[in-house]
Enzyme design. Structure first.
Site, short mmCIF file in Angstrom:
data_model
loop_
_atom_site.label_atom_id
_atom_site.label_comp_id
_atom_site.label_asym_id
_atom_site.label_seq_id
_atom_site.Cartn_x
_atom_site.Cartn_y
_atom_site.Cartn_z
N GLY A 243 0.81 -1.21 0.00
CA GLY A 243 0.00 0.00 0.00
C GLY A 243 0.85 1.26 0.00
O GLY A 243 0.52 2.25 -0.66
N THR A 244 1.94 1.24 0.74
CA THR A 244 2.80 2.43 0.83
C THR A 244 3.33 2.80 -0.55
O THR A 244 3.27 3.97 -0.96
CB THR A 244 3.98 2.15 1.80
OG1 THR A 244 3.42 1.87 3.08
CG2 THR A 244 4.91 3.34 1.88
N THR B 59 12.00 -6.58 -12.01
CA THR B 59 11.37 -7.87 -12.31
C THR B 59 10.24 -8.12 -11.32
O THR B 59 10.40 -7.96 -10.12
CB THR B 59 12.43 -9.00 -12.22
OG1 THR B 59 13.45 -8.69 -13.16
CG2 THR B 59 11.82 -10.36 -12.53
N CYS C 182 3.05 6.25 22.80
CA CYS C 182 3.75 6.68 24.01
C CYS C 182 5.10 7.24 23.59
O CYS C 182 5.91 6.53 23.01
CB CYS C 182 3.91 5.49 24.94
SG CYS C 182 4.57 5.99 26.53
C1 LIG Z 1 -4.89 3.06 5.18
C2 LIG Z 1 -3.55 2.45 4.93
N1 LIG Z 1 -2.82 2.86 3.89
C3 LIG Z 1 -1.62 2.33 3.62
C4 LIG Z 1 -1.07 1.35 4.40
C5 LIG Z 1 0.29 0.83 4.08
O1 LIG Z 1 0.24 -0.41 3.42
P1 LIG Z 1 1.52 -1.36 3.41
O2 LIG Z 1 1.70 -1.84 4.81
O3 LIG Z 1 1.16 -2.46 2.46
O4 LIG Z 1 2.66 -0.57 2.91
C6 LIG Z 1 -1.79 0.89 5.51
C7 LIG Z 1 -1.21 -0.13 6.41
O5 LIG Z 1 -1.36 -0.06 7.60
C8 LIG Z 1 -3.06 1.45 5.77
O6 LIG Z 1 -3.80 1.05 6.81
#
Ligand SMILES: Cc1ncc(COP(=O)(O)O)c(C=O)c1O
Length: 375
Positions: free
Chosen positions: A71-72, A237, A324
């Site tokens: 996702g990142t 790749t 924290c």
């Molecule tokens: C809303 C959201 N976006 C992006 C990410 C990041 O995804 P990844 O862990 O696959 O990089 C997360 C992961 O916690 C997420 O909850």
């Protein structure tokens, strides 16, 4: 104490279907999908089958899917890629205050390169007002990025309404759907988005794989430059091993019926009712009461600290709504943006249920609340 996993929004177990799909790629299928010979053909076929499975879940064309490392990366690709491709047109991006750091940090990075970012507020339930998007648009707006569902509180944003506004103005719309894909329908045409991020490990694929839906015709600058993999959109790749697992997980999720979502919602609400019975008015829900992911229950225990409460729930895996820092508890930026007062927000705990959560497990957690927290 037997372990109970209620942290599916952090990561999910790998589905047996996804693990099975990977197995041949740990042994006999080792070819490079770009190779022209038989070994390459087998890898290529598997990769394209997986692309089709992801596309089927999102209801788009397979060639609109770019595999990523998660996702990142998908978010970084969408946001930086749009900025670098469109900065001649403008340098204004609209996003929200409740995005994941995987959206906020690329935006902050782009600010250092001259981008202007508007971080829209949300209401007490974590919801963005589409009219705020309309008002924030300037002639220099090149991208709007609003998450589909929030990772901490589960609030689902009115993406289709926002899309009607961005479409009118010809501005690409990105949604970080890391938390929604596999949990609720996330079809790109219904949502009206141009870019959508998927994170494999939130839908029972392994960690380190994901995808970006990139609407046909929309040109982004790649993040990775190199050979022409992924139709020139992401060099390197392809990770066939993980991509086939993502495909299998998407197919599994696509087969899920409304009844599975209803089971999760019912189980989540049963859990919530049980806690309300135990804590009464000291318990407050964080997030939208109805427009919320079916698996997510973020609740505050007034006057308590979330992390201490979780420590008392021996063997239960869940997350807190605070961090924290050097002994001081700080409210999460999401709860802060929602206007949750500190006294309530510091007692927030996020329980996120999933495919393998059982009623028996929920009953055990409720019993633990009674014996370990309310003793
Ligand atoms: C809303 C959201 N976006 C992006 C990410 C990041 O995804 P990844 O862990 O696959 O990089 C997360 C992961 O916690 C997420 O909850």
């Amino acid at each position: 104490m037997k372990h109970i996993y209620l942290d599916y929004n952090a990561s999910t177990p790998i589905a047996p279907e996804a693990a099975d799909a990977m197995r041949p790629f740990l042994s006999e299928h080792y070819g490079n999908p770009s190779s022209r010979h038989w070994a390459g053909a087998a890898a290529r076929q598997a990769l394209e089958k997986a692309r089709g499975q992801v596309a089927a879940l999102l209801d788009c064309a397979p060639q609109e899917i770019v595999f990523t490392s998660g996702g990142t990366e998908a978010n970084n690709h969408a946001i930086k890629g749009a900025f670098f491709a469109l900065r001649q047109r403008g340098k204004h991006i609209i996003t929200t205050q409740v995005e994941h750091p995987a959206v906020l940090e690329p935006c902050r990075f782009l600010e250092r390169l001259g981008a202007e970012i508007t971080y829209l507020p949300v209401d007490r339930t974590g919801m963005v007002n589409p009219e705020d998007v309309r008002k924030a648009i300037t002639p220099g707006t090149i991208l709007v990025s609003v998450m589909h569902a929030n990772n901490e509180v589960g609030t689902i944003q009115p993406i289709a309404e926002i899309a009607r506004i961005t479409r009118e103005r010809g501005i690409p719309l990105h949604t970080d759907a890391a938390q929604s894909v596999g949990k609720i329908p996330a079809k790109v045409a219904e949502l009206g988005v141009d870019l959508l991020s998927v994170a494999g490990h939130k839908l029972c694929a392994p960690k380190g794989v994901g995808a970006l839906y990139l609407r046909g015709g929309l040109q982004l600058e790649p993040l990775m430059h190199g050979a022409g993999h992924e139709a020139g959109r992401r060099a390197g790749t392809e990770n066939v091993l993980l991509d086939v697992a993502l495909g299998a997980a998407c197919e599994l999720a696509a087969g899920d019926r409304e009844s599975r979502r209803a089971r999760l919602t019912e189980l989540r609400d049963y859990f919530h009712a049980g806690m309300k019975h135990l804590f009464g008015a000291a318990l407050a829900l964080n997030g939208h009461p109805t427009m919320r992911l079916p698996n997510t229950l973020n609740v505050s225990f007034a006057g308590r600290v979330g992390s201490e409460l979780l420590e008392a729930l021996d063997g239960v895996a869940a997350s807190t709504g605070s961090a924290c820092h050097s002994g001081r508890h700080e409210l999460s930026p999401v709860l802060k943006a929602m206007g949750v007062p500190e006294a309530i927000g510091l007692g927030a705990v996020r329980f996120s249920l999933g495919r393998w959560t059982t009623t028996e497990e929920i009953d055990r957690v409720l019993a633990l609340f009674q014996t370990q927290v309310l003793k």
